[in-house]
Structure formats: C-alpha cells, structure tokens
Scaffold this active site. Structure first.
Site, mmCIF file in Angstrom:
data_model
loop_
_atom_site.group_PDB
_atom_site.id
_atom_site.type_symbol
_atom_site.label_atom_id
_atom_site.label_comp_id
_atom_site.label_asym_id
_atom_site.label_seq_id
_atom_site.Cartn_x
_atom_site.Cartn_y
_atom_site.Cartn_z
ATOM 1 N N GLU A 1 0.865 -1.185 0.000
ATOM 2 C CA GLU A 1 0.000 0.000 0.000
ATOM 3 C C GLU A 1 0.897 1.230 0.000
ATOM 4 O O GLU A 1 1.828 1.324 0.812
ATOM 5 C CB GLU A 1 -0.918 0.026 1.237
ATOM 6 C CG GLU A 1 -1.753 1.308 1.271
ATOM 7 C CD GLU A 1 -2.765 1.392 2.403
ATOM 8 O OE1 GLU A 1 -2.827 0.473 3.237
ATOM 9 O OE2 GLU A 1 -3.489 2.408 2.443
ATOM 10 N N ASN B 1 -4.346 5.082 -2.015
ATOM 11 C CA ASN B 1 -5.553 5.637 -1.385
ATOM 12 C C ASN B 1 -6.134 6.766 -2.228
ATOM 13 O O ASN B 1 -5.393 7.603 -2.764
ATOM 14 C CB ASN B 1 -5.204 6.189 0.002
ATOM 15 C CG ASN B 1 -4.844 5.084 0.958
ATOM 16 O OD1 ASN B 1 -5.698 4.347 1.414
ATOM 17 N ND2 ASN B 1 -3.553 4.936 1.233
ATOM 18 N N GLU C 1 -7.822 2.348 -3.333
ATOM 19 C CA GLU C 1 -8.551 2.154 -2.077
ATOM 20 C C GLU C 1 -9.509 3.321 -1.877
ATOM 21 O O GLU C 1 -9.082 4.475 -1.779
ATOM 22 C CB GLU C 1 -7.566 2.089 -0.900
ATOM 23 C CG GLU C 1 -6.685 0.866 -0.946
ATOM 24 C CD GLU C 1 -5.890 0.662 0.349
ATOM 25 O OE1 GLU C 1 -6.103 1.436 1.312
ATOM 26 O OE2 GLU C 1 -5.066 -0.267 0.392
ATOM 27 N N ASP D 1 -11.710 0.431 1.529
ATOM 28 C CA ASP D 1 -10.791 0.632 2.654
ATOM 29 C C ASP D 1 -11.583 0.845 3.949
ATOM 30 O O ASP D 1 -12.732 1.284 3.916
ATOM 31 C CB ASP D 1 -9.939 1.878 2.354
ATOM 32 C CG ASP D 1 -8.657 1.913 3.165
ATOM 33 O OD1 ASP D 1 -8.407 0.983 3.944
ATOM 34 O OD2 ASP D 1 -7.878 2.889 2.995
ATOM 35 N N GLU E 1 -6.369 -5.335 8.065
ATOM 36 C CA GLU E 1 -5.397 -4.251 8.265
ATOM 37 C C GLU E 1 -4.900 -4.253 9.702
ATOM 38 O O GLU E 1 -5.609 -4.702 10.603
ATOM 39 C CB GLU E 1 -6.068 -2.894 8.032
ATOM 40 C CG GLU E 1 -6.407 -2.563 6.614
ATOM 41 C CD GLU E 1 -6.874 -1.115 6.502
ATOM 42 O OE1 GLU E 1 -6.003 -0.260 6.321
ATOM 43 O OE2 GLU E 1 -8.077 -0.860 6.601
HETATM 44 P P1 C2E Z 1 -5.128 3.673 5.681
HETATM 45 O O1 C2E Z 1 -5.344 3.761 4.239
HETATM 46 O O2 C2E Z 1 -6.105 2.862 6.453
HETATM 47 O O3 C2E Z 1 -3.681 3.204 5.882
HETATM 48 C C1 C2E Z 1 -3.297 2.350 6.871
HETATM 49 C C2 C2E Z 1 -2.700 3.087 8.000
HETATM 50 O O4 C2E Z 1 -2.501 2.190 9.083
HETATM 51 C C3 C2E Z 1 -1.312 3.638 7.685
HETATM 52 O O5 C2E Z 1 -1.131 4.779 8.456
HETATM 53 C C4 C2E Z 1 -0.411 2.575 8.215
HETATM 54 O O6 C2E Z 1 0.888 3.016 8.518
HETATM 55 C C5 C2E Z 1 -1.139 2.166 9.480
HETATM 56 N N1 C2E Z 1 -0.815 0.827 9.893
HETATM 57 C C6 C2E Z 1 -0.546 -0.229 9.105
HETATM 58 N N2 C2E Z 1 -0.304 -1.321 9.840
HETATM 59 C C7 C2E Z 1 -0.442 -0.952 11.132
HETATM 60 C C8 C2E Z 1 -0.315 -1.659 12.373
HETATM 61 O O7 C2E Z 1 -0.039 -2.865 12.430
HETATM 62 N N3 C2E Z 1 -0.545 -0.965 13.509
HETATM 63 C C9 C2E Z 1 -0.845 0.350 13.478
HETATM 64 N N4 C2E Z 1 -1.037 0.959 14.639
HETATM 65 N N5 C2E Z 1 -0.959 1.033 12.333
HETATM 66 C C10 C2E Z 1 -0.767 0.400 11.181
HETATM 67 P P2 C2E Z 1 -0.635 6.088 7.829
HETATM 68 O O8 C2E Z 1 0.423 5.843 6.845
HETATM 69 O O9 C2E Z 1 -0.365 7.004 8.949
HETATM 70 O O10 C2E Z 1 -1.898 6.573 7.029
HETATM 71 C C11 C2E Z 1 -3.028 6.955 7.687
HETATM 72 C C12 C2E Z 1 -4.112 7.234 6.730
HETATM 73 O O11 C2E Z 1 -3.805 8.348 5.909
HETATM 74 C C13 C2E Z 1 -4.356 6.115 5.731
HETATM 75 O O12 C2E Z 1 -5.135 5.133 6.318
HETATM 76 C C14 C2E Z 1 -5.050 6.836 4.647
HETATM 77 O O13 C2E Z 1 -6.418 6.953 4.944
HETATM 78 C C15 C2E Z 1 -4.416 8.189 4.685
HETATM 79 N N6 C2E Z 1 -3.439 8.304 3.611
HETATM 80 C C16 C2E Z 1 -2.142 7.944 3.623
HETATM 81 N N7 C2E Z 1 -1.590 8.219 2.409
HETATM 82 C C17 C2E Z 1 -2.578 8.732 1.634
HETATM 83 C C18 C2E Z 1 -2.634 9.176 0.278
HETATM 84 O O14 C2E Z 1 -1.681 9.138 -0.493
HETATM 85 N N8 C2E Z 1 -3.836 9.646 -0.171
HETATM 86 C C19 C2E Z 1 -4.938 9.670 0.635
HETATM 87 N N9 C2E Z 1 -6.049 10.113 0.137
HETATM 88 N N10 C2E Z 1 -4.909 9.246 1.906
HETATM 89 C C20 C2E Z 1 -3.730 8.770 2.408
HETATM 90 MG MG MG Z 2 -5.631 2.656 2.814
HETATM 91 MG MG MG Z 3 -7.320 1.520 5.991
#
Ligand code: C2E
Ligand code: MG
Ligand code: MG
Length: 698
Positions: free
Chosen positions: A462, A517, A549, A579, A636
C-alpha cells in the site's frame, strides 16, 4: 389672490374664475407630486418618463387655467378665439413646462434648476400673451406697461422659486411648497396680465363685424374644464397605480432577497442585519447566543430519496425549529443543509446552551415523508456575544469553528473556545506549508507490505504519503491529509502520489500489486478516470497491478458519479478495494451496490482480537460475507502472531500490518521485492534442478 379679486370686480364670471383657480391648484399639485419621483441628475429612462408626465400635466394645467379664466372674462364686447394660435398656446405650455422641469431635473442641484424655473415662468407668460393674440374682439386693447412688467417679474420670479423648492428641498414636504408656488406662478402671470389690459369697445361700422373664431361661452368653458380635468385625473390615477405596483414589486423583491425560497426562513443576509442591530444595542448583563447548525447524513437522504425527499426534510426541520422559537429568537437557513439561530436576550451561557439543545432535539427526531422515515444527525456550534466577539464577522467565524469541532468530535453541541482559533490558525499555516512542500518535493511515498497469510509471501504494497518536513521531520498523513482534504489540496497531492506509486511499482523486480488511497474529493473529479489512466500510461504499469482504495465517504457525497467513475476504471482493468471496512455506517449496502475487488477490514477490529468477542464476531462475519459475495478480504493492522493465527483459522487470505513490516521508503521497498524475487527464483531453480535430477535418475 389680489389679482383674482381685482379680476372678479372687473367683469369676470366668478364661477369660471373659481373653477380656473381650482384646476390650477389641482394640476399644480399633481405635476409636483409626479416630479417628486424624479431623482435629481436624471438617472435613466424612468426619470425621463416622470419628467414627461409632469411636464404634460403642468402644461395642461397652465393652459386650462388660462383658457377657462379667459372665457370667464367679459370685456363688454363680443369675443372669439383664433383656433390655431389657441392650439399653439397649448403646445407652448406643454413644451415650456416640460422643458423647464427637464432642466430642473438635469441640474443636479446647480444653477440650472432656477433657470428651468424661469423657463416655466416664460411658458406661463407665453401661454397668456399668445392666448391674448388669439383673441378676436371689436375693441381697442390698451396695456398698462407697469402691470405687464409686474406680470413678467412675478411669473419668472415665482417660476424660479418653484424650481428652487423642487431642486433644493429642506424637508420631505417641500414638494408641496413647490406645488403652491407653481400654482401662484400660473395665477399671478395670468391675472396680473389681465389687470394690465383695458378694452375700449369700437364704435362705427367695425363694431358689428362678425368674428370668425371660436365663440366662447359657459358651455365651452365647462367642456374644456371637464375634458382637461378628466385628463389630469386619469393621468394622476394611472401614475398612482403605477407607483403602487412598483412599490409592491420592490417590497416583494426585498422580501425575496431576505428570505429562503425553500423553507420560508430568513436567509443569511437577513440574519446578518438582525445580528448587527442586536450587537449595536446589547445591554450589560445580556448575552446574544449564535448557534450554527450542520446536518449530518443529509446527502444520503438526497441520494436515496431524491431532491424531493431532501427538500421535504429541510422544510419539516425548518418548520419544527420555527415552532419552538420564542419572541427573542430567530433561525435562518444559511446554506444547503446549514442553519444559524439567534437568541437575543440570553440570561447566561447555560440559557444559551439550553436553546441550542432545544434546537438539536427538534432536528434529530425523524421526519415521516410519503410513508418513509427520513432522519439526520445534527452538530451544533455555539458562540455568545459579548464574550466571544462583538462584531458579526467574528461571531459567525467563531460559531463555525465550534460547529466544525462538534462535527469532528461527533458531539451535539460544542461551545466556542479560544483554543479553537489557535487550532484553526495552525491548520491554515499547515495548508500553506503543504502547498509549498508539494512544490519543493518534500512529499514522499512509502510502501507497506501486504502478505498472503498461508504462505506469508508478499502480494503487494500500500502506498502511503509522507511529508519530510525540514524542521519537524516526518509528518504522518493523519496530520496533513485531513488538512489537505479541507483545503482541496488533496486533489493535487493525490495525483502526485498516484504517479509516484505507479512509477515505483513499474520498476519492481516482481510484478506485485500497488494499492493507492483515493480521497473523496478525487473521486468526485469528473476527469479522475483519465488521471489514473494517464499515470498508468506514463509509468507503463499494468492496470491490473493497480488497486485503488476508496472509503465509504467517497461514495456518500455523490454515489452515482463515484460509481460511474469506479466502473470505468474497473473496465480498464484497475482493481477497486473498499478501505476501512466497518467504520462507515452503511458498509453492507455499499458492498451490495458495487462489485469491489477487495474488502480491507479496518484495523480497529483487528487490534482487539483475542480480548474482544464482539470484534472477533465482526471479523468472522465479514469474512463469511466476503466469501459469499466472492470478494477477497484483507485484514489491516495485524501486529501479532495471535491475530494472524485467528485470521488464518477464520480463512482470511491476506493481511497488512506491523507484523509484516512498517511502511518503508521506495528504495527499501524495491530491495524487499528484489529479495523475494531472488528467493523465488532460487527456489524455482532448485525445483528445476531437483526435477532434472529426478528425470535423469529415472
Ligand atoms: P489507511 O489507508 O487505512 O492506511 C493504513 C494506515 O494504518 C497507515 O497509516 C499505516 O501506517 C497504518 N498501519 C498499518 N499497519 C499498522 C499496524 O499494524 N498498527 C498500526 N497501529 N498502524 C498500522 P498512515 O500511513 O499514517 O496513514 C493513515 C491514513 O492516511 C491512511 O489510512 C489513509 O487513509 C491516509 N493516507 C495515507 N496516504 C494517503 C494518500 O496518499 N492519499 C490519501 N487520500 N490518503 C492517504
Ligand atoms: Mg488505505
Ligand atoms: Mg485503511
């Protein structure tokens, strides 16, 4: 007056002279009333039309007064009127008075006004002396030069005074003064000039010469009075009717401009002016409560039940709120599904909160419409004057901040707090910094592994946006993505991430999938499908390797358009994943309406696995549902072996989480893909050589 009395003594028909004086007063009043509508400086066709009307009425008044009074004059010898000159005097009256009034109108308050008055005086004199020239009689006319001069001075002086009253009013009733001086201009011009005249009957043969002009008598006088009187009356009545229609239209327009057409509530403009008035007169110990209302889940009502349903709901809620308003309270519709309410005399903050809660209770009760139940949630912000501001802008800005906080925290009523200003300033600053970051290349894409549970092999990654801030270090997307979403910058960031992720994935050693995403605003873009295809073309990535997603929020705002865009992308071979499954409120129905390629169970259900039976039940049922619908499910946020074992037992196929690895930068990701590829190749080679050895051994 003196002239009139003198004339009466000197052989005038009293009835006709009085009738002439009456028509003079009436006509002067009408013309002045009409001219009052003219805005000085003559703006546009409407003013010219009023000048024309007033000029016509004024001219007719001058002429009729003169003509009727003349018929009432008995010089002691037979008289007649030459018709052409008589008509000419009427034309001179209309043109002269009209021209004079036009000059007054054009003057804009300058000296031209009094000059216009002099022109009106000249018109009065012209009517009289041309009228006298039209008189045929067998008598010798002698003029008293002093009285002639006096008639000229009076007509011109009073004409100028009339114009002065019109052009430089001191009170709202100055136009009446103008009417009176205009009547005096006509009367004095005529009767002074008449006093200046003496007729000596001719003797000899000429005395009996028959006259060929129009013979004046009482019947003619009455006829002229009747026709001209009716003309003035009809003109005035139509003027009044026109006026009242115009006033009505203006009132209607004003009402419309201050009222919302759908609900009948006052609109934002009306509320602002009311609030302004209240703020200017707020007394010590009193508070003004301002409540900002945002309806929650209104869009789905519109989507599911159409605009008729949405409109009916808004009307019902508006009626409900109006019904509970007290004398010092008001509510307006300030936007699509937004309302603002005011309470003028709140005793204290508790009273203001009680008002907001009353509104909230009315809003969240369901509305029955055509046998269906429509319901919405509501988040209310509250600010009070004078504590939170003393001007409209500040109060409305702050009450909105409180409302946004209520929305974000899913609370019914939130009171404004100065800390909100700070947070809002920080957000604006971050929005500016983020734009600059995008231009300066401070954004990066990191990748988090997605693995097959049975084999633990990598199946994809991802893509997750990161911001490498020069001072703050790595800023997580949970901080900047919401800001980008509220400012709309997410569209540009989204395009950038898409291109970067596709480019990286295209260079991986093994053709694994990459998930990107997509924010709701991106999916709402009409050209979103083209943007995605463009990223695929430039990177050369196979469409089937890209997975987008989307969350339910994307489908709520404009479900039909979002579905059309997703269908177009699916046709092109791109995969679409749902998602954060389980965090929305209509996940099941969403799954029913669109054929997703993957369901990602939100990490909030995975984290408590092992401790929370409910979470386990939800995960299990989602897996059963996915199996039934033929949609693969990915879990996830998997962090532990125990969670993975649970998922494996429940026949979940794929997982993503810290257990398999945290998001890595592009170089590390490419290396990981390379490692797996090398391992697979080695295994393949080992398998091949074993097979060859086995074959040779046989
Ligand atoms: P998401 O799409 O649900 O992405 C998964 C988030 O959960 C990611 O956080 C990831 O680092 C985190 N995660 C994955 N595995 C674990 C785990 O085992 N434990 C915990 N505590 N966390 C885990 P991240 O990278 O901080 O991203 C947060 C959210 O930000 C994403 O949720 C997504 O909704 C958004 N996001 C990130 N990049 C983009 C992007 O390029 N475009 C858009 N529109 N949204 C983004
Ligand atoms: Mg996602
Ligand atoms: Mg997610």
């Amino acid at each position: 007056m003196i002239e009139v009395l003198t004339c009466l003594r000197d052989g005038h028909d009293a009835t006709l002279v009085i009738a002439a004086a009456l028509i003079c007063g009436f006509g002067a009043l009408i013309s002045a009333r009409m001219f009052r509508k003219v805005s000085l400086g003559l703006n546009g066709a409407r003013d010219s039309w009023y000048v024309l009307q007033a000029g016509l009425m004024g001219g007719v008044t001058v002429w009729t007064t003169h003509f009727v009074a003349m018929i009432g004059f008995d010089p002691g010898v037979p008289v007649a009127y030459e018709p052409v000159l008589t008509m000419l005097s009427l034309i001179l009256a209309i043109v002269g008075v009209g021209g004079g009034l036009w000059m007054v109108g054009r003057s804009g308050g300058g000296w031209m006004a009094e000059t216009g008055g002099v022109v009106m005086g000249l018109a009065v004199l012209a009517v009289h002396y041309v009228g006298m020239a039209a008189l045929e009689l067998s008598g010798a006319l002698t003029w008293n030069p002093w009285l002639v001069a006096l008639s000229i001075v009076l007509a011109l002086g009073l004409g100028a005074l009339t114009a002065n009253r019109f052009a430089r009013p001191l009170t709202r009733l100055c136009w009446c003064g103008g009417a009176a001086t205009f009547a005096l201009t006509i009367a004095s011009g005529h009767f002074t000039a008449m006093s200046a005249l003496t007729v000596a009957p001719l003797g000899g043969p000429e005395a009996g010469t028959p006259l060929d002009g129009l013979a004046p008598d009482r019947t003619l006088a009455m006829l002229v009075l009747l026709v001209m009187g009716l003309f003035l009356l009809a003109g005035f009545v139509s003027f009044l009717a026109d006026e009242s229609a115009r006033r009505e239209a203006a009132t209607r327009l004003r009402r419309q401009s201050l009222q919302d057409a759908l609900t009948g509530l006052p609109n934002r403009a009306m509320l602002r002016s009311r609030l302004e008035a209240l703020l200017s007169s707020v007394r010590r110990g009193e508070m003004i409560a301002v409540v900002s209302v945002d309806l929650h889940r209104f869009k789905p009502v519109n989507d599911v039940h159409g605009h008729d349903g949405g409109d009916a709901l808004l009307r019902a809620l508006a009626d409900r709120m109006s019904a509970l308003l007290g004398p010092d309270e008001m509510v307006c519709r300030s936007g699509g599904d937004e309302f603002i309410a005011l309470k003028a005399r709140s005793a204290d903050e508790d009273d203001a909160v009680a008002f907001a809660r009353r509104l909230h209770a009315a809003l969240v009760r369901p509305v029955d419409w055509q046998g269906r139940r429509l319901s919405v949630g509501a988040n209310l912000g509250l600010a009070v004057a004078p504590d939170h501001g003393l001007d409209v802008e500040t109060l409305l800005g702050r009450v909105d901040l409180a409302m946004y906080r209520a929305k974000a925290a899913e609370e019914s009523v939130v009171i404004y707090d100065p800390a909100m200003d700070e947070a809002s300033r920080a957000r604006s600053q971050m929005a500016m910094d983020l734009r600059a970051a995008l231009e300066k290349g401070e954004l990066e894409v990191h990748f988090q592994a997605q693995n097959e549970i049975a084999t633990r092999d990598l199946v994809g990654f991802e893509a997750l946006a990161r911001w490498r801030h020069p001072e703050r270090g790595m800023v997580p997307p949970s901080e900047f993505i919401p800001v980008a979403e509220t400012t709309g910058l997410i569209r540009e960031i989204g395009v950038w991430v898409l291109h970067a992720a596709c480019k990286e994935a295209a260079a991986w050693a093994e053709p694994l999938r990459v998930a990107v995403n997509v924010a709701p605003q991106q999916l709402a873009q009409p050209d979103f499908a083209e943007t995605v295809l463009d990223a695929l073309m430039t990177s050369g990535l196979e469409p089937s390797r890209l997975e987008l997603e989307v969350t339910e929020a994307s489908l709520i705002s404009d479900k039909r358009r979002a579905e059309a865009v997703m269908a177009a992308l699916k046709d092109a071979g791109v995969r679409i994943a749902m998602d954060d499954y389980g965090t929305g409120y209509a996940s099941l129905s969403t799954l029913q309406t669109f054929p997703f390629d993957k369901i990602k169970i939100d990490q909030s259900f995975i984290r408590p696995l092992g401790q929370d039976r409910q979470a386990a039940a939800i995960v299990r049922s989602t897996l059963i549902l996915g199996e039934a619908l033929g949609i693969p499910v990915l879990a996830e946020g998997v962090e532990t072996e125990a969670q993975l074992a649970f998922l494996d037992r429940a026949r979940c196929k794929e997982a993503q989480g810290y257990f398999f690895g945290k998001p890595m930068d592009a170089a590390e990701t490419a290396a990981r893909v390379g490692e797996q590829w090398a391992r697979k190749r080695a295994e393949f080679a080992r398998g091949m050589s074993a097979a060859t050895a086995y074959g040779m051994g046989r």
